[in-house]
Enzyme design. Structure first.
Site, PDB file in Angstrom:
ATOM      1  N   SER A 178       6.426   6.037   5.791  1.00 14.24           N
ATOM      2  CA  SER A 178       5.532   6.163   4.643  1.00 14.24           C
ATOM      3  C   SER A 178       4.485   7.250   4.795  1.00 14.24           C
ATOM      4  O   SER A 178       3.915   7.681   3.796  1.00 14.24           O
ATOM      5  CB  SER A 178       4.869   4.818   4.353  1.00 14.24           C
ATOM      6  OG  SER A 178       4.222   4.328   5.492  1.00 14.24           O
TER       7      SER A 178
ATOM      8  N   HIS B  25       9.921   2.483   0.908  1.00 14.01           N
ATOM      9  CA  HIS B  25       9.845   3.801   0.270  1.00 14.01           C
ATOM     10  C   HIS B  25      11.228   4.401  -0.003  1.00 14.01           C
ATOM     11  O   HIS B  25      11.314   5.544  -0.441  1.00 14.01           O
ATOM     12  CB  HIS B  25       9.023   4.764   1.127  1.00 14.01           C
ATOM     13  CG  HIS B  25       7.557   4.491   1.020  1.00 14.01           C
ATOM     14  ND1 HIS B  25       6.790   4.921  -0.030  1.00 14.01           N
ATOM     15  CD2 HIS B  25       6.722   3.799   1.832  1.00 14.01           C
ATOM     16  CE1 HIS B  25       5.545   4.517   0.133  1.00 14.01           C
ATOM     17  NE2 HIS B  25       5.473   3.831   1.261  1.00 14.01           N
TER      18      HIS B  25
ATOM     19  N   LYS C 147       6.659  -0.559  -5.534  1.00 13.47           N
ATOM     20  CA  LYS C 147       6.568   0.907  -5.571  1.00 13.47           C
ATOM     21  C   LYS C 147       7.484   1.409  -6.693  1.00 13.47           C
ATOM     22  O   LYS C 147       7.111   1.331  -7.851  1.00 13.47           O
ATOM     23  CB  LYS C 147       6.899   1.478  -4.199  1.00 13.47           C
ATOM     24  CG  LYS C 147       5.949   0.949  -3.109  1.00 13.47           C
ATOM     25  CD  LYS C 147       6.212   1.553  -1.765  1.00 13.47           C
ATOM     26  CE  LYS C 147       5.523   0.819  -0.637  1.00 13.47           C
ATOM     27  NZ  LYS C 147       4.068   0.855  -0.677  1.00 13.47           N
TER      28      LYS C 147
HETATM   29  N1  PMP Z   1       6.730  -1.565   4.211  1.00 10.66           N
HETATM   30  C1  PMP Z   1       6.445  -0.270   4.113  1.00 10.66           C
HETATM   31  C2  PMP Z   1       7.237   0.695   4.941  1.00 10.66           C
HETATM   32  C3  PMP Z   1       5.442   0.178   3.238  1.00 10.66           C
HETATM   33  O1  PMP Z   1       5.162   1.474   3.130  1.00 10.66           O
HETATM   34  C4  PMP Z   1       4.738  -0.775   2.478  1.00 10.66           C
HETATM   35  C5  PMP Z   1       3.650  -0.382   1.501  1.00 10.66           C
HETATM   36  N2  PMP Z   1       2.725   0.511   1.948  1.00 10.66           N
HETATM   37  C6  PMP Z   1       5.063  -2.110   2.623  1.00 10.66           C
HETATM   38  C7  PMP Z   1       6.061  -2.483   3.488  1.00 10.66           C
HETATM   39  C8  PMP Z   1       4.336  -3.159   1.857  1.00 10.66           C
HETATM   40  O2  PMP Z   1       4.857  -3.279   0.575  1.00 10.66           O
HETATM   41  P1  PMP Z   1       3.999  -3.989  -0.553  1.00 10.66           P
HETATM   42  O3  PMP Z   1       3.047  -2.979  -1.081  1.00 10.66           O
HETATM   43  O4  PMP Z   1       5.006  -4.465  -1.536  1.00 10.66           O
HETATM   44  O5  PMP Z   1       3.277  -5.122   0.118  1.00 10.66           O
END
Ligand code: PMP
Length: 412
Positions: free
Chosen positions: A199, A227, A258
Site C-alpha cells: 500500500s 489494494h 477501497k
Molecule cells: N490491508 C491492506 C493491505 C490495506 O492497505 C488496508 C487499508 N489501508 C487494509 C488491509 C484495511 O482495509 P480496511 O480499510 O477495509 O479496513
C-alpha cells in the site's frame, strides 16, 4: 515534562503525559494534521474549504459515488433501516449478508467467503483463527499493519522475510521444515502471508514465486488483496486471478472499502475456512455486522465491476499516463507498478512542505512519513482513479512540475 494539569474534578490529570507525546510529534515534524473534507469523495474534493483535485483516495473505480451503488444503499435503508442491530452470531445475519458472501465467492472463484466489518478486522480475525502455537507464520517485512496485528493476536511464532525476497523466504521455509518446532515435532501449518499490492510502494507481490516456494515446503499462502481488489485481475478479481493461481492460494483477504467503494472486508477460501471463522473469528463473533446500506452497496459494486469493465480500463489508462509523466518530469516513483504511485522525497519535512504547496496549487496529495514508512523514506503518495478526467491529471502534473522545481527535487 508538562506540569500535571488538573483534570475535570480538580484532581491531577492522569493522562497529562499525552500532551508531551503530542508535543514530541510536533517537534519531530511527525504530527499528522487531519485534513477535513466537506464534500463527497471523488476526483475533486473540498478540503479545508478549498476545491482540490484529489490524488489521495483509494476510490480506484470511482464507486464511492456511483449512481447504482447510491440507489442500492437507499433502497436497503428504506426496506431494512440503518443498522443490523447485532453481531452475526446473535441476530445480525441478514439474507443480504449471506447473499453478498455467495456473490463474493463466485466473483473470487472460491468455494466460500465470509465478510467482516473492514479489511482490518478480516486480517485480525483470520490470522489468529487459523494459526496457533503449533504453527509458523512467515510474513513479508512490509505487510500491512492489520496483518501485523493479526499476527500479534496469534499464538504462532513468526518470521519475517525481507520485502519480496523469495530466496530468503525459501531459506526460512527450508529451515522450518528441516528443524521443526522448537518444542519438537513438525509444524502443523506454515502460513506465508503477503500483501497482494503493497500500500505504500504500489508494487505487486511476486505471488507466483511465493506460491511455488510455499508449495515446495508444504506451506499455505495467504494474500491480502486490499489494494488489488478492483485493480488487478479480470474485472478486479485480484492477484490470484492476475497471476492465474486459482486453487493455489488458501486464504484471500479483500477489502470492500477501497475500489468496491463502501466498507468492509472478506476472507475467501474453502468451506471449512468459512465455517471455522464463523465459530472463532473474534471480530465476527463480537462486533456488530455491517449495516444494510453498506451490504447492499457492496453487492451492487460487484455487479458494476462485472458490467462496466471500462472503469478498470480507464483506471489503468490514467495510471500509465500519470506515472509516465511523473517519470518524464524527473521524479522518483520508487518501485510502483499499480495506481499507487509514491513520489519519493526522503526527508519528512520536504514531503510535508511539498504537500502544503500542492494544496496551494489546487492538488490534494498527502505526505506519508514515519512510522508508516521508514524515517528517510518520506514521500507523497498519489493514487489516480478511473474518475479522473484528463484535464484534472494535466493540472495535477503541472503542479508537481512547479513545486518540484521550486523545491529543487527536479531540475530544468
Ligand atoms: N490491508 C491492506 C493491505 C490495506 O492497505 C488496508 C487499508 N489501508 C487494509 C488491509 C484495511 O482495509 P480496511 O480499510 O477495509 O479496513
Amino acid at each position: 515534562m508538562t506540569a500535571r494539569k488538573s483534570g475535570p474534578a480538580g484532581r491531577p490529570d492522569p493522562l497529562a503525559f499525552l500532551d508531551d507525546e503530542v508535543a514530541a510529534l510536533h517537534e519531530r515534524h511527525l504530527y499528522r494534521r487531519l485534513r477535513v473534507m466537506s464534500s463527497a469523495q471523488g476526483p475533486i474534493v473540498s478540503v479545508d474549504h478549498r476545491r482540490l483535485i484529489s490524488l489521495s483516495s483509494n476510490d480506484y473505480l470511482g464507486l464511492t459515488h456511483h449512481p447504482r451503488l447510491r440507489e442500492a444503499a437507499l433502497a436497503a435503508v428504506r426496506e431494512f433501516g440503518v443498522g443490523s442491530g447485532a453481531v452475526r452470531t446473535i441476530a445480525g445475519t441478514m439474507t443480504m449478508h449471506e447473499a453478498l458472501e455467495a456473490e463474493l465467492a463466485t466473483f473470487k472463484g472460491t468455494p466460500a467467503a465470509l465478510t467482516f466489518q473492514s479489511g482490518f478486522s478480516a486480517n485480525t480475525g483470520v490470522i489468529p483463527t487459523v494459526t496457533g502455537e503449533t504453527d509458523l507464520i512467515v510474513s513479508d517485512a512490509l505487510n500491512h499493519a492489520s496483518i501485523i496485528d493479526g499476527m500479534r493476536l496469534s499464538k504462532a511464532p513468526r518470521q519475517i522475510y525481507p520485502h519480496g525476497d523469495v530466496g530468503a523466504l525459501r531459506e526460512i521455509l527450508r529451515e522450518a521444515r528441516a528443524t521443526g518446532r522448537p518444542g519438537g515435532g513438525p509444524y502443523r501449518l506454515i502460513l506465508v502471508v503477503t500483501d497482494g499490492v503493497f500500500s505504500m510502494d504500489g508494487d505487486i507481490a511476486p505471488l507466483r514465486e511465493l506460491v511455488e516456494a510455499a508449495e515446495a515446503y508444504d506451506a499455505a499462502v495467504m494474500v491480502d488483496d486490499a489494494h488489488a481488489s478492483g485493480v488487478l485481475g479480470r474485472n478486479g478479481r485480484g492477484t490470484v486471478d492476475h497471476f492465474g493461481l486459482h486453487g493455489r492460494v488458501a486464504i484471500q483477504v479483500g477489502t470492500l472499502s477501497k475500489a468496491v467503494g463502501a466498507l468492509g472486508g472478506y476472507v475467501a477460501g474453502s468451506l471449512a475456512l468459512r465455517e471455522i471463522l464463523t465459530q472463532r473469528a473474534r471480530p465476527f463473533l463480537f462486533s456488530t455486522s455491517n449495516p444494510p446500506a453498506v451490504v447492499a452497496a457492496c453487492r451492487e459494486a460487484i455487479r458494476v465491476m462485472e458490467d462496466e469493465p471500462e472503469l478498470q480500463e480507464r483506471l489503468w489508462a490514467n495510471t500509465r499516463r500519470f506515472k509516465a509523466e511523473l517519470t518524464r518530469l524527473g521524479f522518483d516513483t520508487g518501485r510502483s507498478e499499480t495506481p499507487i504511485t509514491p513520489v519519493m522525497m526522503g526527508d519528512p519535512d520536504v514531503a510535508g512542505h511539498f504537500s502544503d504547496r500542492l494544496i496551494e496549487e489546487g492538488v490534494f496529495a498527502q505526505p506519508v512519513v514515519f512510522p508508516t514508512v521508514a524515517l528517510d523514506q518520506a514521500r507523497i503518495r498519489t493514487i489516480v482513479t478511473a474518475a479522473h478526467a484528463d484535464e484534472q491529471l494535466d493540472v495535477a502534473l503541472a503542479a508537481f512540475d512547479r513545486v518540484g522545481r521550486e523545491l529543487g527535487l527536479i531540475s530544468g
